[in-house]
Design a protein around this motif. Sequence first.
Motif, PDB file in Angstrom:
ATOM      1  N   THR A 128      35.687  61.521  47.169  1.00  0.00           N
ATOM      2  CA  THR A 128      34.625  60.512  47.204  1.00  0.00           C
ATOM      3  C   THR A 128      35.090  59.241  46.533  1.00  0.00           C
ATOM      4  N   GLY A 129      35.717  59.420  45.351  1.00  0.00           N
ATOM      5  CA  GLY A 129      36.197  58.262  44.623  1.00  0.00           C
ATOM      6  C   GLY A 129      37.233  57.486  45.404  1.00  0.00           C
ATOM      7  N   MET A 130      38.131  58.193  46.090  1.00  0.00           N
ATOM      8  CA  MET A 130      39.145  57.495  46.880  1.00  0.00           C
ATOM      9  C   MET A 130      38.500  56.663  47.979  1.00  0.00           C
ATOM     10  N   PHE A 131      37.464  57.253  48.635  1.00  0.00           N
ATOM     11  CA  PHE A 131      36.786  56.472  49.686  1.00  0.00           C
ATOM     12  C   PHE A 131      36.153  55.222  49.086  1.00  0.00           C
ATOM     13  N   ALA A 132      35.444  55.416  47.962  1.00  0.00           N
ATOM     14  CA  ALA A 132      34.792  54.267  47.335  1.00  0.00           C
ATOM     15  C   ALA A 132      35.818  53.216  46.947  1.00  0.00           C
ATOM     16  N   ALA A 133      36.952  53.685  46.376  1.00  0.00           N
ATOM     17  CA  ALA A 133      37.967  52.735  45.933  1.00  0.00           C
ATOM     18  C   ALA A 133      38.547  51.973  47.106  1.00  0.00           C
ATOM     19  N   SER A 134      38.825  52.660  48.234  1.00  0.00           N
ATOM     20  CA  SER A 134      39.404  51.919  49.365  1.00  0.00           C
ATOM     21  C   SER A 134      38.412  50.914  49.914  1.00  0.00           C
ATOM     22  N   LEU A 135      37.137  51.322  49.959  1.00  0.00           N
ATOM     23  CA  LEU A 135      36.106  50.381  50.414  1.00  0.00           C
ATOM     24  C   LEU A 135      36.105  49.131  49.534  1.00  0.00           C
ATOM     25  N   CYS A 136      36.118  49.369  48.208  1.00  0.00           N
ATOM     26  CA  CYS A 136      36.083  48.239  47.278  1.00  0.00           C
ATOM     27  C   CYS A 136      37.325  47.367  47.432  1.00  0.00           C
ATOM     28  N   ILE A 137      38.488  48.012  47.590  1.00  0.00           N
ATOM     29  CA  ILE A 137      39.718  47.230  47.724  1.00  0.00           C
ATOM     30  C   ILE A 137      39.635  46.352  48.965  1.00  0.00           C
ATOM     31  N   ILE A 138      39.110  46.926  50.055  1.00  0.00           N
ATOM     32  CA  ILE A 138      39.011  46.127  51.280  1.00  0.00           C
ATOM     33  C   ILE A 138      38.084  44.938  51.060  1.00  0.00           C
ATOM     34  N   ILE A 139      36.911  45.211  50.445  1.00  0.00           N
ATOM     35  CA  ILE A 139      35.968  44.102  50.218  1.00  0.00           C
ATOM     36  C   ILE A 139      36.598  43.032  49.335  1.00  0.00           C
ATOM     37  N   ALA A 140      37.207  43.490  48.223  1.00  0.00           N
ATOM     38  CA  ALA A 140      37.758  42.528  47.273  1.00  0.00           C
ATOM     39  C   ALA A 140      38.862  41.693  47.900  1.00  0.00           C
ATOM     40  N   PHE A 141      39.770  42.347  48.639  1.00  0.00           N
ATOM     41  CA  PHE A 141      40.886  41.593  49.222  1.00  0.00           C
ATOM     42  C   PHE A 141      40.420  40.727  50.382  1.00  0.00           C
ATOM     43  N   PHE A 142      39.341  41.159  51.068  1.00  0.00           N
ATOM     44  CA  PHE A 142      38.812  40.314  52.140  1.00  0.00           C
ATOM     45  C   PHE A 142      38.278  39.009  51.557  1.00  0.00           C
ATOM     46  N   SER A 143      37.516  39.136  50.483  1.00  0.00           N
ATOM     47  CA  SER A 143      36.974  37.904  49.903  1.00  0.00           C
ATOM     48  C   SER A 143      38.086  37.087  49.271  1.00  0.00           C
ATOM     49  N   PHE A 144      39.133  37.773  48.805  1.00  0.00           N
ATOM     50  CA  PHE A 144      40.301  37.062  48.273  1.00  0.00           C
ATOM     51  C   PHE A 144      40.969  36.242  49.361  1.00  0.00           C
ATOM     52  N   MET A 145      41.009  36.833  50.576  1.00  0.00           N
ATOM     53  CA  MET A 145      41.639  36.159  51.709  1.00  0.00           C
ATOM     54  C   MET A 145      40.892  34.886  52.074  1.00  0.00           C
ATOM     55  N   LYS A 146      39.547  34.964  51.940  1.00  0.00           N
ATOM     56  CA  LYS A 146      38.730  33.818  52.345  1.00  0.00           C
ATOM     57  C   LYS A 146      38.754  32.700  51.311  1.00  0.00           C
ATOM     58  N   GLU A 147      39.165  33.024  50.091  1.00  0.00           N
ATOM     59  CA  GLU A 147      38.975  32.093  48.983  1.00  0.00           C
ATOM     60  C   GLU A 147      40.071  31.029  48.972  1.00  0.00           C
ATOM     61  N   THR A 148      39.689  29.787  48.718  1.00  0.00           N
ATOM     62  CA  THR A 148      40.699  28.731  48.660  1.00  0.00           C
ATOM     63  C   THR A 148      40.799  28.113  47.273  1.00  0.00           C
ATOM     64  N   ASP A 149      39.714  28.186  46.494  1.00  0.00           N
ATOM     65  CA  ASP A 149      39.744  27.561  45.183  1.00  0.00           C
ATOM     66  C   ASP A 149      40.551  28.420  44.197  1.00  0.00           C
ATOM     67  N   ASP A 150      41.404  27.766  43.399  1.00  0.00           N
ATOM     68  CA  ASP A 150      42.325  28.523  42.559  1.00  0.00           C
ATOM     69  C   ASP A 150      41.635  29.281  41.439  1.00  0.00           C
ATOM     70  N   LEU A 151      40.610  28.665  40.824  1.00  0.00           N
ATOM     71  CA  LEU A 151      39.933  29.355  39.717  1.00  0.00           C
ATOM     72  C   LEU A 151      39.148  30.555  40.228  1.00  0.00           C
ATOM     73  N   HIS A 152      38.552  30.404  41.431  1.00  0.00           N
ATOM     74  CA  HIS A 152      37.878  31.550  42.035  1.00  0.00           C
ATOM     75  C   HIS A 152      38.862  32.673  42.288  1.00  0.00           C
ATOM     76  N   ARG A 153      40.076  32.303  42.701  1.00  0.00           N
ATOM     77  CA  ARG A 153      41.096  33.330  42.919  1.00  0.00           C
ATOM     78  C   ARG A 153      41.425  34.046  41.632  1.00  0.00           C
ATOM     79  N   LEU A 154      41.524  33.275  40.547  1.00  0.00           N
ATOM     80  CA  LEU A 154      41.832  33.883  39.249  1.00  0.00           C
ATOM     81  C   LEU A 154      40.746  34.877  38.850  1.00  0.00           C
TER      82      LEU A 154
END
Lengths: 79, 151, 218, 200
Positions: free
Chosen positions: D7-33
């Motif tokens: 269960t934890g692995m599924f939750a973690a992969s879901l979170c990683i996908i969400i986090a990296f997706f929003s990371f991909m969309k982000e352009t501002d440097d401080l938001h990236r930090l």
Amino acid sequence: MSPEFIIGFGLIILGTVATAWPSPKDYITRLINLELPAFGILLVMLSFDETLALLTFIAVTAISTFLFVRVIEKKEARK
Amino acid sequence: MIIRRISGILSNFTNLSRVYAILVIIVVLAGIAGIPSLDYKGDRLYPKTIDRNSPLDPYDRGGIPFESTGILAEYPGNSPYLGYITAYLTPLSLALASATPHMGTTIVAHPGGIIDEILYATRGLDTVVETTILFVGFAVAAYLFRRREDE
Amino acid sequence: MFDLNIEGAELFALPFGDIVPYFSIYSATLAAFVLIFILISAFDHPERQLNIIFGGDAYYEKEIKEDDTRFSRFMAIACGFATLGAVLTGDIFNFTLFAVLVGITNIAIVASAGNRHVLNAAFQYGIVAMIATVPLFGAAAIILATTGTLSIWTLAGMGAVPLLAKALLILGVMGEGIAPLYIGKAEIIRAQGAPFVLMIHFSSLLLFLRVTEIVLVI
Amino acid sequence: MIETFHTGMFAASLCIIIAFFSFMKETDDLHRLLLTDLASVMALFLIALVGTDLAEALILPGLVVTISKLMALAEIYLVKEGIWGNQPARTLDIEVLQSAPAILASILVLYGIFLSGFSGGAVAGLGVIFYIICKGHQERFELIETVSGYAWVAWIGAFFIMLIFPSQWFLAVMIAGGAILIKVTAKLSLIGTMRGESDV
């Protein structure tokens, strides 16, 4: 599965979504939303009885929050 | 044609972190399908034994001070004194343990205990690298901070 | 592990706790290269850049402050030792930690340049190096959970490590060793201190060679 | 246990996908930090899922990596944006910060010294940061750095005692615990100094 674990990973998912798309998209909101997944991971650690890691995580989170606040303050001051 | 386009994207270094994020997402998406087939064998090394009634709860791993206790390390032969640190309690910790049953974490964070055994003795090289990372990170920050004060 | 043909014969192993570093023919060769490059960065002088003034014959040498040189020399040597550790260690998690150390010393080498554009490159690289800890530690955690061990000695030839963990490990090292792409950019916009920048290219090359070995062995 | 891990692995992969997706969309440097901090939570989550004593011992290096990289990157960000000299807008002007620091800080430092080791260092460092931020002291930078350098050397010495004379494990554990405490405290207290610098 203990209730702490279920609440914990629910909070992590919720917090990740909240941090990924904060509602007014500014730095402070994102920083505050960041505390949600941090609290979630605290609960997960609690469910595995990793209390020492939990204690250290609290201290390190507080310090990284100080770091971010310092940067955000200076960034906002320019405007 | 397509190569020129790709190199165009890569040459702008603000895009590179984006490319990296896409790669991670692809790998994790591909990996999700395989998660149910993973076995869990994580408790082969240093498993937890929880004794809720012990004053050292959640870190009671048994043993008498200055004697060894049985813990599962990867290569027990490499550490002749394996288990001694786990079993050790300082006099102050002993006093605390006999006084109250609620201070387990505090006692283990004090010198001695299973975490110190892993961090300092059996996996000591990890901690050396870890403190060096901390050293380098703060050296960078302090260096940049001091340099701009001079200017 | 030494019956697999990538490693060659066993030369030396240092038994210490759970982490047992080892020299095989392969890793001893890599280690010898690392030592040579540590010596180069310890004793070489940084090159001076020339600024040419357009429309005339005049040029001047850029000044490099003594402090900057000392800092980047120290970081280059630290980077060399981190690479040495990454090449020799016999433990997956220890390897990931050494990879992170290589990443952060690379940031430090680039950051010693005062130029704003170079610092921007260092920042972008640092962001990638930081999010690369997710695949790196993720790979180590999945390996520990599915096989019950982190030691390369035990894992060698077992084939028990899931493909996901291997892919994540490679991806993580890619993130930490992605520096040359940025440094190419930074050199174009005139970063200083050539022998130290060399160390960045070299360390990420060796990280890749080492992770190839690990992925083929486990 | 097996169920929890999956269960934890599924939750973690879901979170990683969400986090990296929003990371991909982000352009501002401080938001990236800010998003990198989210990513580091994911890494810790994955390690915590293993759930043994070893996992707990691996979480501590993970935390160290996070905080040291954040520290370096934040400083690089300030220099590259050219905003390090700005007078900060005091968003944290709270009355408690003026009156309470000494007691709270001393409690934290004392507890940290009692804990010793890395956790103790982090707790004590937090106390020192809190005190310096509230009182705005100017610390002597070089002194703190030198002390933490000696602490690092003591650590390495302890490590070698452990390696070469295992029978002296007791001495080595005490040196290691004390040295890591001093080192982490000293390093973290630099943060407080850096933040307090602009109003003195």
